[in-house]
Design a protein around this motif. Structure first.
Motif, PDB file in Angstrom:
ATOM      1  N   GLU A 124       3.849  13.450   6.204  1.00 20.91           N
ATOM      2  CA  GLU A 124       2.420  13.658   5.932  1.00 20.91           C
ATOM      3  C   GLU A 124       1.556  13.003   7.002  1.00 20.91           C
ATOM      4  O   GLU A 124       0.555  13.581   7.438  1.00 20.91           O
ATOM      5  CB  GLU A 124       2.064  13.102   4.547  1.00 20.91           C
ATOM      6  CG  GLU A 124       2.704  13.863   3.407  1.00 20.91           C
ATOM      7  CD  GLU A 124       2.629  13.112   2.081  1.00 20.91           C
ATOM      8  OE1 GLU A 124       2.667  13.796   1.039  1.00 20.91           O
ATOM      9  OE2 GLU A 124       2.545  11.864   2.075  1.00 20.91           O
ATOM     10  N   THR A 125       1.950  11.817   7.437  1.00 21.40           N
ATOM     11  CA  THR A 125       1.203  11.107   8.478  1.00 21.40           C
ATOM     12  C   THR A 125       1.206  11.906   9.774  1.00 21.40           C
ATOM     13  O   THR A 125       0.161  12.065  10.417  1.00 21.40           O
ATOM     14  CB  THR A 125       1.786   9.703   8.701  1.00 21.40           C
ATOM     15  OG1 THR A 125       1.715   8.971   7.471  1.00 21.40           O
ATOM     16  CG2 THR A 125       1.036   8.951   9.782  1.00 21.40           C
ATOM     17  N   ARG A 175       0.823  -1.215   0.000  1.00 22.63           N
ATOM     18  CA  ARG A 175       0.000   0.000   0.000  1.00 22.63           C
ATOM     19  C   ARG A 175       0.856   1.263   0.000  1.00 22.63           C
ATOM     20  O   ARG A 175       0.336   2.363   0.104  1.00 22.63           O
ATOM     21  CB  ARG A 175      -0.918  -0.013   1.220  1.00 22.63           C
ATOM     22  CG  ARG A 175      -1.877  -1.204   1.175  1.00 22.63           C
ATOM     23  CD  ARG A 175      -2.644  -1.350   2.448  1.00 22.63           C
ATOM     24  NE  ARG A 175      -3.813  -0.464   2.408  1.00 22.63           N
ATOM     25  CZ  ARG A 175      -4.567  -0.181   3.442  1.00 22.63           C
ATOM     26  NH1 ARG A 175      -4.274  -0.693   4.628  1.00 22.63           N
ATOM     27  NH2 ARG A 175      -5.602   0.594   3.327  1.00 22.63           N
ATOM     28  N   GLY A 176       2.184   1.091  -0.070  1.00 23.67           N
ATOM     29  CA  GLY A 176       3.099   2.220  -0.095  1.00 23.67           C
ATOM     30  C   GLY A 176       3.427   2.786   1.272  1.00 23.67           C
ATOM     31  O   GLY A 176       4.027   3.851   1.383  1.00 23.67           O
ATOM     32  N   GLN A 177       3.066   2.080   2.333  1.00 25.45           N
ATOM     33  CA  GLN A 177       3.294   2.555   3.693  1.00 25.45           C
ATOM     34  C   GLN A 177       4.680   2.128   4.182  1.00 25.45           C
ATOM     35  O   GLN A 177       5.089   0.993   3.985  1.00 25.45           O
ATOM     36  CB  GLN A 177       2.231   1.990   4.630  1.00 25.45           C
ATOM     37  CG  GLN A 177       0.833   2.388   4.227  1.00 25.45           C
ATOM     38  CD  GLN A 177      -0.231   1.510   4.857  1.00 25.45           C
ATOM     39  OE1 GLN A 177      -0.027   0.314   5.078  1.00 25.45           O
ATOM     40  NE2 GLN A 177      -1.387   2.093   5.144  1.00 25.45           N
ATOM     41  N   SER A 224      10.336  11.288   4.109  1.00 28.53           N
ATOM     42  CA  SER A 224       9.524  11.685   2.954  1.00 28.53           C
ATOM     43  C   SER A 224       9.143  10.489   2.090  1.00 28.53           C
ATOM     44  O   SER A 224       8.472  10.633   1.072  1.00 28.53           O
ATOM     45  CB  SER A 224      10.269  12.717   2.103  1.00 28.53           C
ATOM     46  OG  SER A 224      11.445  12.139   1.560  1.00 28.53           O
ATOM     47  N   TYR A 225       9.541   9.299   2.498  1.00 26.40           N
ATOM     48  CA  TYR A 225       9.313   8.084   1.716  1.00 26.40           C
ATOM     49  C   TYR A 225       7.955   7.472   2.050  1.00 26.40           C
ATOM     50  O   TYR A 225       7.513   7.499   3.190  1.00 26.40           O
ATOM     51  CB  TYR A 225      10.443   7.091   2.022  1.00 26.40           C
ATOM     52  CG  TYR A 225      10.650   6.055   0.956  1.00 26.40           C
ATOM     53  CD1 TYR A 225      11.050   6.403  -0.321  1.00 26.40           C
ATOM     54  CD2 TYR A 225      10.457   4.715   1.230  1.00 26.40           C
ATOM     55  CE1 TYR A 225      11.257   5.458  -1.292  1.00 26.40           C
ATOM     56  CE2 TYR A 225      10.658   3.750   0.260  1.00 26.40           C
ATOM     57  CZ  TYR A 225      11.056   4.134  -1.001  1.00 26.40           C
ATOM     58  OH  TYR A 225      11.249   3.187  -1.964  1.00 26.40           O
ATOM     59  N   GLY A 226       7.307   6.905   1.051  1.00 23.66           N
ATOM     60  CA  GLY A 226       6.039   6.210   1.256  1.00 23.66           C
ATOM     61  C   GLY A 226       4.834   7.081   0.966  1.00 23.66           C
ATOM     62  O   GLY A 226       4.954   8.277   0.708  1.00 23.66           O
ATOM     63  N   THR A 227       3.668   6.435   0.988  1.00 23.37           N
ATOM     64  CA  THR A 227       2.411   7.112   0.694  1.00 23.37           C
ATOM     65  C   THR A 227       1.364   6.701   1.710  1.00 23.37           C
ATOM     66  O   THR A 227       0.944   5.552   1.694  1.00 23.37           O
ATOM     67  CB  THR A 227       1.918   6.729  -0.717  1.00 23.37           C
ATOM     68  OG1 THR A 227       2.969   6.974  -1.648  1.00 23.37           O
ATOM     69  CG2 THR A 227       0.700   7.525  -1.102  1.00 23.37           C
ATOM     70  N   PRO A 228       0.958   7.544   2.598  1.00 21.80           N
ATOM     71  CA  PRO A 228       1.538   8.867   2.826  1.00 21.80           C
ATOM     72  C   PRO A 228       2.894   8.729   3.513  1.00 21.80           C
ATOM     73  O   PRO A 228       3.164   7.727   4.184  1.00 21.80           O
ATOM     74  CB  PRO A 228       0.528   9.557   3.740  1.00 21.80           C
ATOM     75  CG  PRO A 228      -0.106   8.440   4.506  1.00 21.80           C
ATOM     76  CD  PRO A 228      -0.122   7.268   3.547  1.00 21.80           C
ATOM     77  N   SER A 229       3.709   9.753   3.370  1.00 19.61           N
ATOM     78  CA  SER A 229       5.020   9.735   4.008  1.00 19.61           C
ATOM     79  C   SER A 229       4.855   9.879   5.522  1.00 19.61           C
ATOM     80  O   SER A 229       3.773  10.214   6.016  1.00 19.61           O
ATOM     81  CB  SER A 229       5.876  10.883   3.477  1.00 19.61           C
ATOM     82  OG  SER A 229       5.380  12.119   3.963  1.00 19.61           O
TER      83      SER A 229
END
Length: 136
Positions: A121-122, A85-87, A113-118
């Motif tokens: 951002e989290t 899931r990009g986490q 800054s890596y991942g979605t959300p980073s």
């Protein structure tokens, strides 16, 4: 048996390998650092992932086991390995509010800054401004 069938048979893990992998995921999830370390010392891969792409580090971080995260990283696990899931493990630690695991991951080279959300951002989405300084 043709070559394609032989290749497929080689790619399918045996039931014993699947059982061992499940055990390793449980050890990470439950924070059984000593037992997991013994398997890692015997050659188990520190970056093993499950069918959702969750690494052993992700499971240990998400479930709040700082010593297990530290041990996995010490055995070469990637602190930036994202799941399907990009986490990232760092975002998982932010989500769970574990400052100690955030620190351990950052010291191991995790990229906020890596991942979605980073992880950044989290932290912002969840109002975890207390953890933002740890991410720089």
């Amino acid at each position: 048996m043709d070559d394609a069938m032989k290749d497929n048979a080689r790619q399918q893990p045996s039931p014993a390998v699947l059982a061992l992998a499940a055990k390793l995921f449980d050890l990470a999830r439950h924070g059984d650092t000593e037992t997991l370390a013994a398997y890692l010392d015997a050659g188990a891969p520190a970056d093993l992932t499950n069918d959702k792409g969750d690494s052993l580090v992700m499971l240990a971080a998400y479930h709040g086991h700082a010593a297990t995260v530290h041990t996995l990283l010490g055995h070469g696990a990637d602190p930036n390995r994202v799941n399907d899931r990009g986490q990232s493990p760092l975002a998982g630690a932010i989500f769970k509010g574990s400052a100690e695991i955030v620190r351990i991951l950052m010291e191991a080279g995790a990229d906020p800054s890596y991942g979605t959300p980073s992880a950044l951002e989290t932290a912002r989405m969840l109002g975890r401004t207390d953890l933002l300084p740890s991410l720089h």
